[in-house]
Design an enzyme around this catalytic site. Structure first.
Site, PDB file in Angstrom:
ATOM      1  N   GLU A   1     -54.995 -12.361  -6.486  1.00 23.53           N
ATOM      2  CA  GLU A   1     -56.278 -11.830  -6.956  1.00 23.53           C
ATOM      3  C   GLU A   1     -56.476 -12.064  -8.445  1.00 23.53           C
ATOM      4  OE1 GLU A   1     -56.413  -7.716  -4.353  1.00 23.53           O
ATOM      5  OE2 GLU A   1     -55.362  -7.790  -6.252  1.00 23.53           O
ATOM      6  N   PRO A   2     -56.542 -13.304  -8.884  1.00 25.87           N
ATOM      7  CA  PRO A   2     -56.772 -13.529 -10.313  1.00 25.87           C
ATOM      8  C   PRO A   2     -58.215 -13.205 -10.688  1.00 25.87           C
ATOM      9  CG  PRO A   2     -56.756 -15.614  -9.135  1.00 25.87           C
ATOM     10  CD  PRO A   2     -56.446 -14.543  -8.111  1.00 25.87           C
ATOM     11  N   GLY A   3     -58.405 -12.593 -11.827  1.00 23.72           N
ATOM     12  CA  GLY A   3     -59.753 -12.307 -12.320  1.00 23.72           C
ATOM     13  C   GLY A   3     -59.946 -13.009 -13.653  1.00 23.72           C
TER      14      GLY A   3
ATOM     15  N   GLY B   1     -53.514 -10.977 -12.787  1.00 24.31           N
ATOM     16  CA  GLY B   1     -52.805 -10.701 -14.039  1.00 24.31           C
ATOM     17  C   GLY B   1     -52.508 -11.866 -14.949  1.00 24.31           C
TER      18      GLY B   1
ATOM     19  N   CYS C   1     -73.801   1.506 -33.677  1.00 27.45           N
ATOM     20  CA  CYS C   1     -73.548   2.576 -34.639  1.00 27.45           C
ATOM     21  C   CYS C   1     -72.193   3.230 -34.431  1.00 27.45           C
ATOM     22  CB  CYS C   1     -74.668   3.600 -34.554  1.00 27.45           C
ATOM     23  SG  CYS C   1     -76.246   2.843 -34.917  1.00 27.45           S
ATOM     24  N   GLU C   2     -71.152   2.480 -34.713  1.00 23.13           N
ATOM     25  CA  GLU C   2     -69.772   2.949 -34.667  1.00 23.13           C
ATOM     26  C   GLU C   2     -69.030   2.135 -35.709  1.00 23.13           C
ATOM     27  OE1 GLU C   2     -67.824   4.941 -32.455  1.00 23.13           O
ATOM     28  OE2 GLU C   2     -69.680   5.652 -31.543  1.00 23.13           O
TER      29      GLU C   2
ATOM     30  N   ARG D   1     -64.078  -5.101 -25.650  1.00 24.89           N
ATOM     31  CA  ARG D   1     -62.629  -5.290 -25.739  1.00 24.89           C
ATOM     32  C   ARG D   1     -62.040  -5.109 -27.134  1.00 24.89           C
ATOM     33  NH1 ARG D   1     -60.328  -9.464 -24.666  1.00 24.89           N
ATOM     34  NH2 ARG D   1     -58.508  -8.586 -23.681  1.00 24.89           N
TER      35      ARG D   1
HETATM   36  C1  LIG Z   1     -57.690  -5.936 -12.312  1.00 23.71           C
HETATM   37  C2  LIG Z   1     -57.093  -6.319 -11.034  1.00 23.71           C
HETATM   38  C3  LIG Z   1     -56.949  -7.672 -10.714  1.00 23.71           C
HETATM   39  C4  LIG Z   1     -57.328  -8.788 -11.652  1.00 23.71           C
HETATM   40  O1  LIG Z   1     -56.560  -8.771 -12.812  1.00 23.71           O
HETATM   41  P1  LIG Z   1     -56.713  -9.982 -13.867  1.00 23.71           P
HETATM   42  O2  LIG Z   1     -55.768  -9.584 -14.946  1.00 23.71           O
HETATM   43  O3  LIG Z   1     -58.115 -10.001 -14.320  1.00 23.71           O
HETATM   44  O4  LIG Z   1     -56.291 -11.231 -13.191  1.00 23.71           O
HETATM   45  C5  LIG Z   1     -56.422  -7.980  -9.476  1.00 23.71           C
HETATM   46  N1  LIG Z   1     -56.060  -7.021  -8.593  1.00 23.71           N
HETATM   47  C6  LIG Z   1     -56.179  -5.708  -8.877  1.00 23.71           C
HETATM   48  C7  LIG Z   1     -55.768  -4.714  -7.875  1.00 23.71           C
HETATM   49  C8  LIG Z   1     -56.693  -5.307 -10.105  1.00 23.71           C
HETATM   50  O5  LIG Z   1     -56.807  -4.011 -10.377  1.00 23.71           O
END
Ligand SMILES: *Cc1c(COP(=O)(O)O)cnc(C)c1O
Length: 443
Positions: A293-295, A251, A364-365, A333
């Site tokens: 769990e950073p993405g 997050g 085409c939007e 996004r």
């Molecule tokens: C989406 C998600 C993440 C990653 O979130 P980011 O905002 O990209 O860091 C981690 N854990 C879970 C369960 C998610 O659904």
């Protein structure tokens, strides 16, 4: 406190070179556009490694920490191998992501499988590949997984995904921890889930939550951790269960535009570690292992997208539009979340910005607008636009809308560029099409 790369708009190696062009990883972006074509996703290895190291350093004070990259932000074999080399495990949400990290050579015990509606086949695959943890989302999945475990005579290691009931101020679609969310067990359902687990082939290790994405406030993590640890203590008291893991999700936000002020990995680590210390004293339990769990914060800033400018249109007494050769199919996004982006012209990054324009996509939007109202210099057809912070949730959400081929992706570092995802071809687009015999036209 030190900064971390999620607090910058541009990749760390982004600069103007001696040709007067923008470069990343020592590679001239105009040359990359010529060599590989546009649209082109460019990923800076140095930025990815820097933020992975910032996370590890920031959390090094806490001994029991496991970094799991959330693959959904961007999942390719090369990026998986790269993050694995930085000591990260992986959070996956589908057979496709699981297969990608598996094929990239990841030790599957360092993988966690998430999701609110995993299929029977996906759960079976997770067990058979030896995925380290499955985060179970609901009662249906608990019984499904138990049946699969029993039929294989195996014990399966799980976490329970819970909904802590925390509101965070982010876009409504990317909030997940509030009470009426589609994800996870409600706090009032945990005991029933635990009772099920206790008479099953499932082994419960701890609790998992994820409260949202693009988060700027640190206090929400404090609240989340208090709830997770309170629940561990409560389950110990009620069931005598010594659960020793909490997964606090991802997050952490990134800086898309100047007004975004995300905290650093160091600030977030301080809040998380002190929240854990406070909560374990308050509820009198041993310190659990934590999983993060950073993405987005790992991969967003490392990525830019290069586009070639084409047609333009001045609406009489209205906006000036410039169209690029990509748009909502490679970056959903803006049309999905009203997301904002910064961009510069890679072949004239230092020219003064003299006009306010709108960058339109080619799809085409009417909603396919990449950037509303951006200040840019005089523009002409053929200019290369570099849009920043497109590493996360761009390629991973890309589509073939309008039957346009998905762009290629290159990884840059030390003046070297390597294709890590090749550009789709027209034949790729029809590869799965089948014409029934009765419709066949002889050509
Ligand atoms: C989406 C998600 C993440 C990653 O979130 P980011 O905002 O990209 O860091 C981690 N854990 C879970 C369960 C998610 O659904």
């Amino acid at each position: 406190m030190p900064n971390s790369t999620n607090q910058f708009i541009k990749p760390v190696s982004c600069r103007v070179n001696s040709n007067g062009n923008l470069e990343i990883g020592g590679c001239d972006l105009v040359e990359l556009a010529q060599k590989y074509g546009t649209p082109l996703y460019v990923l800076d290895e140095e930025t990815i490694r820097a933020v992975c190291r910032d996370y590890k350093k920031a959390f090094s004070l806490y001994k029991k920490v496991n970094m799991m990259y959330a693959s959904k932000a961007l999942c390719t074999m090369a990026t998986s191998a790269l993050m694995y080399s930085e000591g990260f495990g992986f959070d996956v949400v589908s057979a496709g992501e699981m297969y990608t990290v598996y094929k990239a050579g990841v030790d599957m015990s360092k993988v966690l499988f998430n999701g609110n509606n995993k299929s029977v086949d996906e759960l079976a695959m997770a067990i058979d590949l030896g995925v380290g943890r499955i985060s179970v989302d609901n009662f249906f999945e608990l019984s499904l997984l138990d049946e699969l475990a029993k039929s294989r005579n195996k014990s399966v290691d799980i976490l329970l995904r819970i909904t802590p009931g925390i509101e965070c101020h982010t876009h409504e679609y990317i909030q997940t921890g509030h009470l009426d969310s589609k994800f996870g067990f409600d706090l009032t359902q945990i005991d029933e889930a635990v009772e099920f687990v206790l008479s099953s082939n499932l082994k419960l290790h701890g609790l998992h939550a994820h409260i949202g994405s693009q988060i700027f406030e640190t206090a929400v993590y404090r609240d989340e951790i208090d709830i997770l640890i309170r629940e561990l203590a409560r389950l110990d008291e009620k069931f005598g269960l010594k659960l020793d893991e909490i997964n606090i999700g991802g997050g952490l936000g990134v800086k898309y535009v100047d007004s975004d002020l995300p905290p650093s990995t160091y600030e977030i680590a301080n809040v998380i570690i002190s929240a854990i210390e406070d909560a374990i004293k308050k509820y009198n339990i041993d310190a659990p292992a934590i999983f993060l769990e950073p993405g987005r914060s790992i991969i967003s800033t490392a990525g830019v997208t290069l586009y070639t400018l084409g047609s333009s249109k001045q609406v009489p007494k209205g906006r000036k539009y410039f169209a690029v050769d990509g748009g909502m199919a490679d970056n959903a996004r803006p049309s999905m979340y009203q997301a904002e982006y910064c961009a510069v012209v890679a072949n004239k990054p230092e020219e003064n910005s003299l006009q306010t324009v709108t960058i339109a996509g080619r799809f085409c939007e009417s909603g396919d607008i990449l950037i509303h109202n951006i200040e840019l210099p005089e523009l002409e057809e053929g200019d290369i636009l570099c849009v920043f912070n497109t590493g996360a949730y761009n390629y991973s959400m890309a589509s073939n809308y309008n039957r346009v081929e998905k762009p290629a992706m290159v990884l840059v570092n030390n003046s070297q560029s390597d294709i890590i995802v090749s550009r789709e071809t027209l034949d790729d687009l029809i590869a799965h099409d089948i014409i029934p015999d009765r419709l066949r036209v002889d050509v």
